[in-house]
Design an enzyme around this catalytic site. Structure first.
Site, short mmCIF file in Angstrom:
data_model
loop_
_atom_site.label_atom_id
_atom_site.label_comp_id
_atom_site.label_asym_id
_atom_site.label_seq_id
_atom_site.Cartn_x
_atom_site.Cartn_y
_atom_site.Cartn_z
N ASP A 29 0.79 -1.24 0.00
CA ASP A 29 0.00 0.00 0.00
C ASP A 29 0.82 1.29 0.00
O ASP A 29 0.46 2.27 0.68
CB ASP A 29 -0.98 0.00 1.19
CG ASP A 29 -1.95 -1.16 1.16
OD1 ASP A 29 -1.89 -1.96 0.21
OD2 ASP A 29 -2.75 -1.29 2.10
N LYS A 134 -6.61 -5.00 -3.17
CA LYS A 134 -7.26 -5.64 -2.03
C LYS A 134 -8.29 -4.69 -1.41
O LYS A 134 -8.04 -3.50 -1.28
CB LYS A 134 -6.21 -6.04 -0.99
CG LYS A 134 -5.41 -4.89 -0.39
CD LYS A 134 -4.28 -5.43 0.45
CE LYS A 134 -3.50 -4.37 1.18
NZ LYS A 134 -4.21 -3.62 2.19
N CYS A 167 -2.16 -2.51 7.85
CA CYS A 167 -2.11 -3.43 6.71
C CYS A 167 -0.90 -4.35 6.74
O CYS A 167 -0.97 -5.50 6.28
CB CYS A 167 -2.19 -2.66 5.40
SG CYS A 167 -3.81 -1.90 5.18
N1 TIU Z 1 -2.67 0.27 4.28
C1 TIU Z 1 -3.13 0.52 5.50
O1 TIU Z 1 -2.46 0.37 6.50
N2 TIU Z 1 -4.43 1.04 5.58
C2 TIU Z 1 -4.86 1.86 6.60
O2 TIU Z 1 -6.01 2.26 6.64
N3 TIU Z 1 -3.94 2.25 7.54
C3 TIU Z 1 -4.09 3.12 8.55
O3 TIU Z 1 -3.18 3.23 9.36
N4 TIU Z 1 -5.19 3.84 8.63
#
Ligand code: TIU
Length: 231
Positions: A29, A134, A167
């Site tokens: 991400d 995802k 994530c």
């Molecule tokens: N990729 C991921 O960690 N999504 C989130 O929403 N992370 C947060 O820390 N909000």
């Protein structure tokens, strides 16, 4: 699924042994929505600047993994434009300045195909590298990642990206339960919360490596160089 002879990384809680041919670098991400202003991370009230420190070491790790011909997998969290894969429990959670799907300065928040949803230029995937879209926090939920890894003979993962306790953690837990051995690179994962970064990493390696191993990227890079030297 025991590790075969190969590269060895000094790691917490024990050395991590891996074969680059059966190990994938997973980059979680690294999207504009999380590391640049005007995206999902900022709508949740976070200082996205805190995550940008992972970009330089992660670029080095990505270059080294490519040079070693390792499998590289990029993930992106996001949803279909009609939000049909975004459960109301996620859509309505909290009090963000903009909800998922709302128009923001980088396009609709966390929606596939929008500029903000894509991976930052510094870590742009190369043709042939796998991109996993995802809908959740974990990289296995609602995706074909497990099938793809099995088909490629991958048994170990070097895990990087953001955010450490969300994530990255969810993915490592999912992977661990599926039998993958995970090494998390401590300076290539980032959190909006310094205390969660510290505790999140500690939780992975605690109890004899209950979820996996943790090491700095320098140790991983050195292991790849040593592995390539003629013996
Ligand atoms: N990729 C991921 O960690 N999504 C989130 O929403 N992370 C947060 O820390 N909000």
């Amino acid at each position: 699924m025991s590790p075969v002879a190969g590269a060895v990384v000094p790691a917490d809680p024990t050395p991590f042994t891996f074969d680059p041919t059966s190990t994938a670098l997973v980059i979680i991400d690294m999207q504009r929505d999380f590391v640049e202003p005007g995206g999902f991370g900022e709508t949740l009230g976070n200082d996205v600047g805190l995550l940008r420190g992972v970009i330089p070491p992660l670029r080095e790790v990505l270059a080294a993994a490519r040079a070693a011909a390792m499998t590289v997998i990029h993930t992106r969290e996001g949803h279909r434009p009609d939000l049909s894969d975004c459960p109301p429990a996620k859509l309505n959670r909290g009090n963000p300045t903009l909800r998922i799907g709302a128009p923001g300065p980088k396009g609709r928040i966390l929606i596939r195909g929008e500029y903000g949803h894509d991976i930052i230029d510094e870590l742009a995937p190369l043709p042939g590298e796998t991109i996993i879209d995802k809908p959740g926090k974990g990289s296995f939920h609602g995706t074909d990642l497990d099938e793809r890894l099995h088909a490629s003979g991958i048994t170990s993962l070097v895990v990087t990206g953001v955010t450490t306790e969300v994530c990255v953690h969810t993915t490592v837990r999912e992977a661990n339960d599926r039998g993958y051995e995970c090494l998390v690179l401590s300076d290539c994962v980032g959190s909006y919360f310094p205390e969660f970064q510290r505790v999140g990493l500690a939780m992975i390696a605690a109890q004899g490596g209950i979820f996996g191993w943790v090491a700095p990227s320098a140790a991983f890079l050195a292991s790849l160089i040593l592995e390539e030297l003629p013996s």
